[in-house]
Design a protein around this motif. Sequence first.
Motif, PDB file in Angstrom:
ATOM      1  N   UNK A   8      -3.486 -88.395  81.391  1.00  0.00           N
ATOM      2  CA  UNK A   8      -3.563 -88.564  80.023  1.00  0.00           C
ATOM      3  C   UNK A   8      -3.135 -90.024  79.445  1.00  0.00           C
ATOM      4  N   UNK A   9      -2.351 -90.691  80.594  1.00  0.00           N
ATOM      5  CA  UNK A   9      -2.046 -92.100  79.772  1.00  0.00           C
ATOM      6  C   UNK A   9      -3.377 -92.975  79.867  1.00  0.00           C
ATOM      7  N   UNK A  10      -4.360 -92.670  80.818  1.00  0.00           N
ATOM      8  CA  UNK A  10      -5.374 -93.257  80.731  1.00  0.00           C
ATOM      9  C   UNK A  10      -6.262 -93.012  79.629  1.00  0.00           C
ATOM     10  N   UNK A  11      -6.435 -91.912  79.093  1.00  0.00           N
ATOM     11  CA  UNK A  11      -7.213 -91.648  78.062  1.00  0.00           C
ATOM     12  C   UNK A  11      -6.599 -91.987  76.759  1.00  0.00           C
ATOM     13  N   UNK A  12      -5.116 -92.146  76.813  1.00  0.00           N
ATOM     14  CA  UNK A  12      -4.426 -92.967  75.821  1.00  0.00           C
ATOM     15  C   UNK A  12      -4.897 -94.339  75.707  1.00  0.00           C
ATOM     16  N   UNK A 153     -13.519 -86.019  77.454  1.00  0.00           N
ATOM     17  CA  UNK A 153     -13.126 -86.449  78.655  1.00  0.00           C
ATOM     18  C   UNK A 153     -13.706 -85.510  79.610  1.00  0.00           C
ATOM     19  N   UNK A 154     -13.698 -84.303  79.388  1.00  0.00           N
ATOM     20  CA  UNK A 154     -14.490 -83.262  80.497  1.00  0.00           C
ATOM     21  C   UNK A 154     -15.827 -83.025  80.138  1.00  0.00           C
ATOM     22  N   UNK A 155     -16.038 -82.954  78.686  1.00  0.00           N
ATOM     23  CA  UNK A 155     -17.468 -83.039  78.300  1.00  0.00           C
ATOM     24  C   UNK A 155     -18.475 -81.862  78.811  1.00  0.00           C
TER      25      UNK A 155
END
Length: 314
Positions: A8-12, A153-155
């Motif tokens: 989640x940190x990377x997505x953020x 993200x998952x798509x």
Amino acid sequence: NKSTVIDGKLVFENVLKDLRQEISAFVASGNKPPILTALTAGYDPSSLSYVKIKRKAAQSVGVDCNIVELRSSYTDDDVLRIISQLNKDDRVDGILVQLPLFPHNNERIICDAVAHRKDVDGTSAASLGNLCLNTDHFIPCTALAVHHILKNVIGLDYCGKRAVVIGRSKHVGLPIAILLHSSEQYGDIEGLNMTTTIAHRHTPRNTLIELSSSADVLVSAAGVPGLVTADMVKPGAIVLDVGVTKTVTPEGKSVFKGDVNFADVQNKVMYITSVPGGIGPVTVGMLMRNVFKSARIREAKLRSEEAIKTNQNQ
Ligand code: ADP
């Protein structure tokens, strides 16, 4: 058959990176930077620290962020006066009411007082009503975070798959369920068309297990640590943990716990989020997107008013 833990940190960070560019281009072409004002009761240390995390994210993408610390002596009328001033202040794009407020404050009345043009948390009756009626508006940030992870993200293709949402709170569980089941387009957000079931505290444990075991996407937003165990989860499912509960270790240290028994569930699923470091940071990224969306609407309105004036003067 190893599961993927969504970072989640990377997505953020990725959401912020894109926003930083978009906002700097927006300001470079002569628009005023977005401004967010957050109200917090502040007596609750985790509430204040959430607001500070939001301010830090805001500053890092070029959004100005003011924090208004409410006092324990403020009545609902005092808070409503503050909100009314912020509603009228053309510079302010977003007003965030960080819950919980003081026990004597009526959160429903206070959230509803935020002008819907500035309701970047999507928690007023007008915003939630618009979401139910499939109108483009501000959508609560946790629901946006769940949607972003699933869609971007998952798509995968979710149409017709089964989703179970544990929790039906008006600001979290319910808006998530709306985005999962709906077929509508809300601006650039598209409902995922899933067959969606909502479970809650009166769902008997055996019914919950029966439902969750057939869920392709299981979202837990109950605030009950350890609620979701491996026996409840369909092999290869996607499990998103939205619950965050502050607990104290025997050594007296505060830790945040999710609803999902991570170690237990991790090996059985395809994708999973952790607590901390999962949905939470992504939610903050979605808030920043909403603030920028509000600033874009503000500038578009200003441009059209200017165009009308120019036409009248010609
Ligand atoms: P939030 O605002 O984070 O969603 P709330 O405490 O307002 O948190 O809501 C918790 C939700 O979780 C409620 O809808 C409640 O019915 C549900 N819930 C609580 N405990 C359980 C449980 N043991 N099983 C299923 N659902 C639960």
